[in-house]
Design an enzyme around this catalytic site. Structure first.
Site, mmCIF file in Angstrom:
data_model
loop_
_atom_site.group_PDB
_atom_site.id
_atom_site.type_symbol
_atom_site.label_atom_id
_atom_site.label_comp_id
_atom_site.label_asym_id
_atom_site.label_seq_id
_atom_site.Cartn_x
_atom_site.Cartn_y
_atom_site.Cartn_z
ATOM 1 N N GLY A 889 0.778 -1.246 0.000
ATOM 2 C CA GLY A 889 0.000 0.000 0.000
ATOM 3 C C GLY A 889 0.801 1.283 0.000
ATOM 4 N N GLU A 890 1.913 1.321 0.759
ATOM 5 C CA GLU A 890 2.667 2.566 0.874
ATOM 6 C C GLU A 890 3.618 2.800 -0.293
ATOM 7 O OE1 GLU A 890 1.279 2.994 5.095
ATOM 8 O OE2 GLU A 890 1.806 1.250 3.918
ATOM 9 N N ALA A 891 4.068 1.729 -0.929
ATOM 10 C CA ALA A 891 5.116 1.851 -1.951
ATOM 11 C C ALA A 891 4.815 2.896 -3.026
ATOM 12 C CB ALA A 891 5.370 0.488 -2.600
#
Length: 931
Positions: A889-891
């Site tokens: 999700g953060e990538a």
């Protein structure tokens, strides 16, 4: 005497005679009076499209259509009239198949808008679809829009008879759903409007439920002298006005636990009040001093407006420079400063290798500059909402948008005067959070009201309230000094970062850590010195936002790398490649990452980069300048330090039940659970629908940790695998086959198994160990077991006459380990890139009187996001990750904005060091460049 209008209308083909107030909005008539909750209420001002329905063949935004403007005998089509879960319309089927649904809150509006488009134009181009959604203000914060356009194009083919609707089982891979595009279990219900969100469930609560409206004086910083609610108490429908006195009467402390997590902090984390009392201070805009509980929303809001609050205004510190200035007023008088700097309450030193000062002093190429990232708003389409009641065991039960149900239980218990065991937190189906619900936003307020009234209580913020009262991404002020030798090799880094965390320390430690952990993380830098300072201000309290701390850090770091490449005289990608971390190199924290994929990722992206540069040169004119920018991001896939998770499994006659708290805020937790368990239980030959989920309820599921830090696929996934292995071991017969449920019962073998996982890595010596925290003096340690990697390529155009910058194409080479579900992962990547574009060019929350609606905050609509987004999957298997997976999700939001800002420089030669890069900032920089 109020008058009402009776009208005959036909809704989804059925006649109705409806009596409603002339000024009632159609969305409320549909939802509250007709009970058709598939139509969602988002912004309430025609800016998001979640409420769209078709009336007399035309698409309308029902939140801005008054009942007196609805024609007599109008024919209205809502999402419920389009199709059902067992009989989907082509559009609903296509949205499910293409992965166009994430949180699903905006989905009914998008599908109805798509229906109106295809009725008018059955064979649109992709650009015509995009133009339609832009014109009708269909807003999605999750998807990045690409898969939505895919869905419309696919549905159009079906409706033209060029393609058939097929069963979703064809999306599996030889019966496997791991590594496939199989739809998430909730998608069909979201597509048909049958997935109940918090505001939908609220309409089904008991009749005695009260609505709660907060009293929030409009000030950033003030002493509360007097709260007078005597008139409000007498107003129609008011049941009780709740104040801090009611909390103290229940032996509560009226404080929220803020998880400081640092020995160096000068606060114990208990600064945040549930309700501000007389004699205390309001420390941020939107702070509540009382809550009116009444029989209806209208009565509650009217009475809240009648509460009189006398305040004494204090100077407001709205940025870190003002807060740290000598002689600045204190946000918290009783909390000591650090290093003699006003309002600094925490610090994070970073010391790796030798002191780089001497090398930097002698280096032939040095960049020393200052960068500032904005206070990015989360801008979810579903506003903050939730309700509470006492359950059958007398527990205070709170159903909200929580993405860390056990953490919230602990954070509010003492403040409310209850033991944690007497508080039950359940996550409602929710319309996204992107991290803001790491912090309690309404749990404590609703809990106080339920305790004080003894009745069920519902609270919903409208969009303006949602934007100005919920927390934001922390701005970073970064001062960076980095140098390279005559060969273009990095020689050292000095940096200081100042984190504006608003008036509360809550969750600030992990955020401040990120500046040390990830500044220049993609590159080999042996010698680093720096320090991060966390600062109290009177601006909005800040909390997690996707890639918590990463976008701020990479904005400064990746611009500095670009600037240094320019000084050295090297191409930006060549310079990065020359300095990439290689096997054996360590990150700023001193640990080795579990994989080293960056070299291969740069190799993959290079031909696209070279072609993009050629196109930019060919397309540029005197008015429109085209440019190309790159940036690299790394981010963690577990919480800092000794992270752990639990997940349990039960064998039943019909399949299995998973019990955990992998909270789903739209990212696809349901698919994460089902995909992981299905792969782990393949010997049993279960169908996906035989895996039932009982999740996100502290009374029924074990603590799996927060759905944050992209940790869930790794941490909860490994706990799921552990529980599945234990079950399979118990079911296995001596001949290698497996017992049935009936055989397990007959033999007295347990059918319930507990899974557990603790973050595990290999240290620099190759030994297996658990993660650790960071040393308070040096910032060195082993905080993360797993990481995600992204190489971003941005292609932009800049109109030098208007200052408007536009992203024409984005490319992301991404390594998130082995992929559980491609549709879900790609949706995350598209959506994260879209938020990065908004962060770079549009989004801000600086002025509460201005930035209080979607448009003013710079919400990115579909034409702000390119349709041309290329994804390159690099799937390096992780040793410690379920079936080789890491997080996702953060990538995609780690560094796309930095690539965009670098591309603007490549296009027209200006460096934007404060984002967002709005037209006025670009024009100002262009003017300064001429001088």
């Amino acid at each position: 005497m109020k008058q009402y209008l009776r009208k005959s209308i036909k809704v989804n083909g059925c006649p109705h005679h409806v009596v409603a107030s002339p000024d009632a909005m159609l969305v409320n008539v549909i939802r509250k009076q007709l009970g058709l909750t598939g139509t969602k209420l988002g912004c309430g001002s025609g800016q998001c499209g979640a409420c769209e329905v078709i009336m007399n063949g035309k698409l309308v935004r029902s939140c801005i259509v008054r009942w007196d403007k609805v024609p007599q005998d109008a024919e209205i089509l809502t999402i419920e009239g389009l199709g059902r879960p067992e009989k989907l319309h082509a559009l609903q089927w296509a949205y499910v198949k293409t992965g166009a649904i994430q949180c699903g809150f905006c989905t009914p509006g998008f599908i109805m808008s798509s229906k109106a488009l295809l009725d008018e134009n059955p064979n649109p181009t992709r650009e015509e679809v995009r133009d339609w959604f832009q014109k009708n203000r269909n807003a999605c914060r999750c998807t990045g829009y690409v898969q939505i356009v895919d869905a419309v194009m696919l549905a159009a083919k079906v409706l033209r008879g060029e393609e058939e609707m097929t069963d979703f089982s064809e999306l599996t891979r030889d019966g496997k759903i791991w590594g496939s595009h199989y739809p998430r279990p909730s998608a069909v219900y979201k597509a048909t409007g049958t997935w109940d969100f918090g505001d939908d469930v609220a309409l089904k609560l008991p009749e005695e439920t009260l609505f709660a409206a907060c009293v929030c004086p409009e000030t950033h910083h003030a002493i509360v002298k007097k709260i007078d609610f005597s008139e409000a108490e007498k107003m129609p429908g008011v049941y009780k006005v709740v104040t801090a006195k009611d909390i103290y009467a229940n032996k509560g402390t009226n404080r929220i636990r803020g998880q400081v997590g640092s020995k160096t902090a000068t606060t114990n984390g208990w600064e945040r009040r549930i309700l501000v009392e007389e004699g205390d201070k309001i420390r941020q805009w939107g702070e509540a001093v009382a809550i009116v509980c009444a029989d209806t929303e209208e009565h509650a809001r009217a009475a809240a407006d009648a509460v009189k609050v006398e305040i004494e205004e204090l100077p407001a510190l709205l940025n870190v420079k003002d807060a740290m200035a000598p002689g600045a007023v204190k946000v918290h008088e009783d909390i000591p400063d650090i290093d003699g700097i006003p309002n600094v309450f925490n610090k994070r030193p970073i010391k790796k290798g030798n002191d780089p000062k001497e090398d930097l002093d002698k280096a032939p190429y040095v960049v020393e500059d200052e960068f500032y990232s904005s206070r990015q708003p989360h801008l979810t389409i579903e506003t903050d909402c939730g309700f509470g009641y006492f359950d059958e065991e007398g527990r205070l039960t709170l159903q909200t948008k929580s993405i860390c149900v056990y953490r919230h239980q602990l954070m509010i218990a003492r403040g409310l005067g209850l033991p944690p065991s007497k508080i039950r937190v359940i996550q409602n189906n929710m319309g996204a959070t992107f991290g803001y619900k790491v912090g309690p936003t309404n749990e404590h307020l609703i809990g106080a009201c339920v305790i004080a009234t003894g009745r069920p209580v519902y609270m919903r913020l409208d969009m303006k309230e949602h934007i100005i009262r919920t927390p934001k991404r922390s701005p970073f002020l970064m001062k960076i000094r980095v140098g390279a030798d005559e060969n273009g090799k990095l020689v050292g880094l000095e940096h200081y970062w100042y984190v504006d965390h608003g008036p509360y320390s809550e969750s600030s430690q992990d955020l401040t850590n990120k500046g040390g952990q990830f500044m220049l993380a993609p590159y080999k830098v042996n010698n680093i010195r720096g320090c991060g300072y966390t600062v109290f201000t009177n601006h909005k309290w800040c909390t997690a936002f996707r890639c918590y701390g990463g976008p701020q850090t990479y904005f400064g770091g990746e611009l500095a790398i670009d600037m240094l490449a320019e000084k050295v005289g090297m191409d930006p990608l060549d310079f990065r490649e020359k300095n990439l971390i290689q096997p054996g190199d360590t990150l700023p924290s001193g640990q080795r990452p579990e994989v080293y994929p960056l070299q291969a990722m740069v190799t993959h992206i290079r031909p696209l980069y070279e072609e993009a540069k050629k196109q930019a040169a060919a397309l540029s004119t005197d008015k429109i300048k085209h440019g190309v920018g790159v940036a690299i991001g790394i981010y963690n896939s577990n919480d800092d330090g000794p992270d752990e998770a639990n997940s349990h499994i039960e064998l039943t006659k019909d399949g299995v039940i998973l019990y955990n708290t992998w909270e789903d805020h739209g990212q696809g937790a349901d698919m994460g659970c089902v995909g992981t368990a299905h792969e782990a239980l393949r010997p049993l030959g279960l169908r996906p629908d035989q895996i039932k989920l009982v999740c996100n309820d502290t009374a029924k599921a074990p603590n799996s940790g927060a759905a944050a830090a992209s940790r869930s696929q790794v941490m909860v996934g490994m706990a799921i695998v552990d529980s599945c292995r234990k079950l399979l071991d118990a079911m296995r017969k001596p001949d290698g086959t497996h017992r049935t449920y009936d055989e397990m019962i007959a033999e007295g073998i347990p059918t319930y198994y507990e899974g557990y996982y603790k973050a595990t890595l290999r240290n620099v010596n190759g030994e297996v160990q658990h993660c650790t925290g960071m040393d308070d003096e040096t910032g060195q340690g082993y905080p993360f077991a797993n990481h995600m990697f992204g190489v971003f390529l941005a292609e932009v155009s800049v109109d030098v006459t208007t200052g408007e910058a536009k992203v024409d194409r984005m490319t992301l080479a991404c390594d998130v380990g082995k992929i559980n579900n491609y549709a879900v992962v790609e949706g995350q990547l598209y959506g994260g890139i879209a938020q990065g574009i908004g962060f770079a060019l549009k989004e801000n929350f600086e002025d509460v009187k201005k930035h209080n609606n979607l448009l003013a905050c710079g919400f990115p609509y579909i034409k702000d996001i390119p349709d041309n987004i290329r994804l390159i999957h690099m799937e390096s298997p992780r040793e410690f990750g379920p079936f080789g997976a890491s997080g996702t999700g953060e990538a995609p939001l780690s560094a796309p904005h930095a690539a965009i800002i670098n591309a603007i420089h490549n296009a027209c030669g200006i460096r934007i060091k404060t984002i967002p890069a709005t037209p006025d900032r670009i024009l100002k920089a262009l003017e300064e460049a001429k001088k």
